[in-house]
Structures are given as C-alpha cells and as structure tokens.
Scaffold this motif. Structure first.
Motif, PDB file in Angstrom:
ATOM      1  N   PRO A  80       0.844  -1.196   0.000  1.00  0.00           N
ATOM      2  CA  PRO A  80       0.000   0.000   0.000  1.00  0.00           C
ATOM      3  C   PRO A  80       0.882   1.249   0.000  1.00  0.00           C
ATOM      4  N   LEU A  81       0.458   2.261  -0.751  1.00  0.00           N
ATOM      5  CA  LEU A  81       1.230   3.495  -0.884  1.00  0.00           C
ATOM      6  C   LEU A  81       0.393   4.692  -0.449  1.00  0.00           C
ATOM      7  N   THR A  82       0.954   5.457   0.476  1.00  0.00           N
ATOM      8  CA  THR A  82       0.383   6.745   0.863  1.00  0.00           C
ATOM      9  C   THR A  82       1.310   7.842   0.390  1.00  0.00           C
ATOM     10  N   LEU A  83       0.748   8.876  -0.187  1.00  0.00           N
ATOM     11  CA  LEU A  83       1.506  10.083  -0.519  1.00  0.00           C
ATOM     12  C   LEU A  83       1.098  11.171   0.460  1.00  0.00           C
ATOM     13  N   ASN A  84       2.088  11.833   1.035  1.00  0.00           N
ATOM     14  CA  ASN A  84       1.814  12.915   1.976  1.00  0.00           C
ATOM     15  C   ASN A  84       2.375  14.212   1.427  1.00  0.00           C
ATOM     16  N   VAL A  85       1.545  15.243   1.422  1.00  0.00           N
ATOM     17  CA  VAL A  85       1.971  16.559   0.956  1.00  0.00           C
ATOM     18  C   VAL A  85       1.667  17.581   2.039  1.00  0.00           C
ATOM     19  N   VAL A  86       2.688  18.292   2.481  1.00  0.00           N
ATOM     20  CA  VAL A  86       2.482  19.420   3.383  1.00  0.00           C
ATOM     21  C   VAL A  86       2.120  20.622   2.523  1.00  0.00           C
ATOM     22  N   LEU A  87       0.931  21.145   2.740  1.00  0.00           N
ATOM     23  CA  LEU A  87       0.453  22.273   1.935  1.00  0.00           C
ATOM     24  C   LEU A  87       0.880  23.594   2.568  1.00  0.00           C
ATOM     25  N   HIS A  88       1.294  24.511   1.701  1.00  0.00           N
ATOM     26  CA  HIS A  88       1.679  25.856   2.132  1.00  0.00           C
ATOM     27  C   HIS A  88       1.531  26.779   0.926  1.00  0.00           C
ATOM     28  N   ARG A  89       1.908  28.024   1.096  1.00  0.00           N
ATOM     29  CA  ARG A  89       1.620  29.005   0.059  1.00  0.00           C
ATOM     30  C   ARG A  89       2.240  28.657  -1.291  1.00  0.00           C
ATOM     31  N   ALA A  90       3.397  27.994  -1.289  1.00  0.00           N
ATOM     32  CA  ALA A  90       4.091  27.727  -2.550  1.00  0.00           C
ATOM     33  C   ALA A  90       3.495  26.585  -3.354  1.00  0.00           C
ATOM     34  N   ASN A  91       2.666  25.728  -2.716  1.00  0.00           N
ATOM     35  CA  ASN A  91       2.149  24.580  -3.473  1.00  0.00           C
ATOM     36  C   ASN A  91       0.643  24.378  -3.363  1.00  0.00           C
ATOM     37  N   ILE A  92      -0.040  25.100  -2.496  1.00  0.00           N
ATOM     38  CA  ILE A  92      -1.460  24.814  -2.271  1.00  0.00           C
ATOM     39  C   ILE A  92      -2.306  25.092  -3.512  1.00  0.00           C
ATOM     40  N   ASP A  93      -1.843  25.995  -4.376  1.00  0.00           N
ATOM     41  CA  ASP A  93      -2.591  26.259  -5.611  1.00  0.00           C
ATOM     42  C   ASP A  93      -2.502  25.102  -6.596  1.00  0.00           C
ATOM     43  N   HIS A  94      -1.660  24.120  -6.315  1.00  0.00           N
ATOM     44  CA  HIS A  94      -1.496  22.961  -7.193  1.00  0.00           C
ATOM     45  C   HIS A  94      -2.177  21.719  -6.623  1.00  0.00           C
ATOM     46  N   THR A  95      -3.151  21.925  -5.749  1.00  0.00           N
ATOM     47  CA  THR A  95      -3.839  20.799  -5.118  1.00  0.00           C
ATOM     48  C   THR A  95      -4.452  19.857  -6.157  1.00  0.00           C
ATOM     49  N   GLY A  96      -5.066  20.412  -7.172  1.00  0.00           N
ATOM     50  CA  GLY A  96      -5.652  19.573  -8.221  1.00  0.00           C
ATOM     51  C   GLY A  96      -4.607  18.740  -8.933  1.00  0.00           C
ATOM     52  N   ASP A  97      -3.446  19.329  -9.234  1.00  0.00           N
ATOM     53  CA  ASP A  97      -2.360  18.601  -9.889  1.00  0.00           C
ATOM     54  C   ASP A  97      -1.821  17.490  -8.979  1.00  0.00           C
ATOM     55  N   LEU A  98      -1.778  17.751  -7.673  1.00  0.00           N
ATOM     56  CA  LEU A  98      -1.307  16.736  -6.732  1.00  0.00           C
ATOM     57  C   LEU A  98      -2.259  15.544  -6.682  1.00  0.00           C
ATOM     58  N   ILE A  99      -3.551  15.816  -6.766  1.00  0.00           N
ATOM     59  CA  ILE A  99      -4.533  14.725  -6.808  1.00  0.00           C
ATOM     60  C   ILE A  99      -4.356  13.907  -8.088  1.00  0.00           C
ATOM     61  N   ASP A 100      -4.170  14.602  -9.215  1.00  0.00           N
ATOM     62  CA  ASP A 100      -3.944  13.897 -10.486  1.00  0.00           C
ATOM     63  C   ASP A 100      -2.679  13.041 -10.424  1.00  0.00           C
ATOM     64  N   LEU A 101      -1.620  13.569  -9.798  1.00  0.00           N
ATOM     65  CA  LEU A 101      -0.376  12.808  -9.680  1.00  0.00           C
ATOM     66  C   LEU A 101      -0.574  11.559  -8.831  1.00  0.00           C
ATOM     67  N   ALA A 102      -1.323  11.690  -7.747  1.00  0.00           N
ATOM     68  CA  ALA A 102      -1.597  10.521  -6.898  1.00  0.00           C
ATOM     69  C   ALA A 102      -2.326   9.435  -7.683  1.00  0.00           C
ATOM     70  N   LEU A 103      -3.228   9.833  -8.554  1.00  0.00           N
ATOM     71  CA  LEU A 103      -3.938   8.860  -9.387  1.00  0.00           C
ATOM     72  C   LEU A 103      -2.986   8.181 -10.363  1.00  0.00           C
ATOM     73  N   ARG A 104      -2.095   8.951 -10.984  1.00  0.00           N
ATOM     74  CA  ARG A 104      -1.147   8.368 -11.938  1.00  0.00           C
ATOM     75  C   ARG A 104      -0.188   7.391 -11.255  1.00  0.00           C
ATOM     76  N   LEU A 105       0.147   7.669 -10.016  1.00  0.00           N
ATOM     77  CA  LEU A 105       1.056   6.797  -9.269  1.00  0.00           C
ATOM     78  C   LEU A 105       0.325   5.620  -8.621  1.00  0.00           C
ATOM     79  N   ARG A 106      -0.988   5.572  -8.778  1.00  0.00           N
ATOM     80  CA  ARG A 106      -1.834   4.506  -8.217  1.00  0.00           C
ATOM     81  C   ARG A 106      -1.738   4.443  -6.686  1.00  0.00           C
TER      82      ARG A 106
END
Length: 349
Positions: free
Chosen positions: A139-165
C-alpha cells in the motif's frame, strides 16, 4: 507509536517541524535499544509503529528493526522522503515484514518540488520510489504538506496521486513548529487559497471515493477553530525520538519544564501511565477558562499545547487559534501579516 529513528535528513524543507540544528548519529538509540522499545510498546498495547525521522533510510539497521517489529505482530509503516529507496533495498525491507510506505511529496511540478526540498532531482527519485512500492505490492500513501508555494497545485497533486496509483493521499496544511514556525510568513496561505483547495478536495473526494482515499488536514489559523491535537494529550499516540525521549506528540519537547522521560531510564508502560509529562495535560482538569466551561472541550481538547506555548509562552493557555481565546488577536495578526508577505521558498533552518 511514531519511532523517529534519526533526525538526519538529506532534504532542506522549510516547513520541517523537527528540532532545528545539526543532529549527531552518536546520540541515537542503538538497534538493541529500539528492539526493546518495540517489545515494551507491544506489551503496552501498541498495534502500529511508524518508522520515521528525519530520513529513516539513513539507518542501515532498518531491515532488522522492521523484522523485529514484524515478529512482535506490529504493523510496520515506513515514512520516507524516498531518497535512496532502490528496488534492491525495498525488496529487503519487504522481506523483513514491511507493511506500508508513505512518501512525502513537495509539489506536482518537478522544478518547484526540488526548490522546496532544497536539492536537485529529488522529485524524480520520489516518483521512482513510488512506482517501486506499487510494483512490490505494498500500500502506498503520498503525503503533501500544503503551504503558500504549493497549495494552488492541489488539483495537480490529486492527479499525480492517481497516476502513481496511490491508495491514500494526505493533504496536510503545514503545522508551525521548528523551521516552519520561523518561516511562517512565507508559508501561510491566504484565505482565498485555502478555500479554493478545500473545494477541490471535496469535489475529488466525491468523484474518486472508490479509487483514492483523500485525507485533508485543514489550517486552524484562519477560521477560529483549533485542531483537536493528537485527539487529546497522552490519549492515543506516543513518539519516541532518536535519543529515546518519549513524547505525547512529536513537537512536545519544545515545552519548557515538561520533564521529558527517556526509555533509557524508564519503561514505556511507566512513562505512559505515571510520568509527569504524559499526565500534565491529560483530560480536562488542567484547563483554564474559557476551555473549562466550553461544551467543545472534549472535542478539541483545548487545541494544541505546543502552539499555545509558542504563541503565548504558556502551554496551558487556550490555543490562540480558537476564536474564544483571549490571545486570538495574535493569530489574526499572523494571518494578516502573511497576506502581504512576499512569495518565497524558504529552506530548513
């Protein structure tokens, strides 16, 4: 139990909550000492051990530690930045009894992710490690600490998690301890950024419920509602640091006068049940007003003791994140100042 095997780490993330400064290998618990800790944890009723750091892969004895935890019947989870996790090394960890891996990501964009991590080619190594984990059947968990520099990319992070299964994606707004506290003005998102991210998360949860579990940890500095820290002090979890200190939460060592116990001098059972540190903020009797008479005191537990100390100097104070706190103006000022702070990518102190 969170087993922080080492504070050593090859990355320089500006939101890191580990203690600031250089950390020596010589002060770390030995493999034999860790094995005794795992035995005491299992006898105490612990069911899961999270091998963390720093970067736990820097411990060459990691396979033996995982094997011992596995023999005791503990669920073994590796929390890693993914650097140095080759197919050969992962196979050895799986053979030792590893049950699950969590990899931290800094962003979905490689250039931004490497800038946040403070090193080149970090992101690509993380993606490679994630694919190896899935190929190994873990099982794989991806953890992302959100902050001002990356929070606007939340949608892209979700897409990446899907691509990585990935099986689980944790999107956690930064907690402001260690380097993160020093870098707070550069890290704290705006209210508009938070609202946009939360909308994306909720939409993804609704549409991806059967494909990806998404956990979202909100910021508690914007809406006047404190986080229920650790589900209550000394209630469900404990942390053992690289040197053997035992804490009710990973950040508790920064509270002065806590009289932190250590596994070199006492058993986990004695520490859990009888130490002053674990009993200091248990339950509700310690609470001042307005927490003492608040109907939500069993839900939010008065908020975070470490945050209360860092902002007010008093760990027993009502968490200033709470709108009812007499110190809530401190948090409003932090939020207002961050709104006008320049956009930068800070590094670990």
């Amino acid at each position: 139990m969170l087993a922080e095997l080492t504070y050593r780490c090859p990355l320089r993330c500006g939101y890191c909550s580990n203690p600031i400064g250089r950390h020596s290998r010589s002060s770390e618990l030995t493999a034999q000492q860790w094995c005794r800790v795992f035995e005491e944890a299992r006898a105490l009723g612990v069911l899961q051990v999270h091998f963390s750091g720093g970067e736990p892969l820097l411990r060459r004895d990691l396979p033996g530690l995982i094997a011992h935890a596995h023999r005791l019947g503990l669920y073994a989870s590796l929390i890693t930045g993914g650097q140095g996790l080759s197919a050969e090394r992962l196979a050895g960890l799986v053979a030792s009894g590893l049950d699950h891996v969590q990899i931290s990501l800094q962003d979905a964009d490689a250039a931004i992710a490497d800038a946040i991590a403070g090193r080149a080619a970090v992101h690509q190594r993380k993606l490679t490690a994630a694919r190896l984990i899935k190929e190994a059947g873990l099982p794989l968990t991806l953890n992302v600490v959100l902050h001002r520099a990356n929070i606007d990319h939340t949608g892209d992070l979700i897409d990446l998690a899907l691509r990585l299964r990935a099986d689980r994606l944790e999107l956690a707004n930064a907690q402001y301890y260690g380097s993160a506290l020093l870098n707070l003005p550069a890290l704290l998102p705006s209210r508009a950024q938070l609202d946009a991210a939360e909308t994306l998360v909720q939409e993804a949860r609704n549409s991806l419920a059967h494909r990806l579990e998404i956990v979202y940890v909100r910021s508690d500095l914007h809406d006047g509602v404190p986080k229920p820290c650790m589900h209550g002090w000394g209630s469900r979890q404990l942390t053992v640091t690289p040197s053997g200190d035992v804490l009710p939460c990973p950040a508790a060592a920064r509270i002065p006068g806590l009289d932190v116990p250590n596994v070199r001098q006492a058993s986990l059972a004695d520490i859990w049940f009888h130490s002053a540190a674990f009993n200091r903020f248990r339950g509700t009797a310690w609470m001042p007003e307005p927490c003492r008479s608040c109907p939500l005191k069993e839900d939010d537990h008065g908020g975070c003791r470490c945050q209360a100390f860092q902002l007010t100097g008093d760990p027993a104070a009502t968490d200033p994140a709470c709108g009812l706190s007499p110190h809530h103006a401190l948090v409003r000022t932090l939020v207002q100042d961050a709104e006008s702070a320049p956009d930068t990518i800070p590094y670990r102190a």
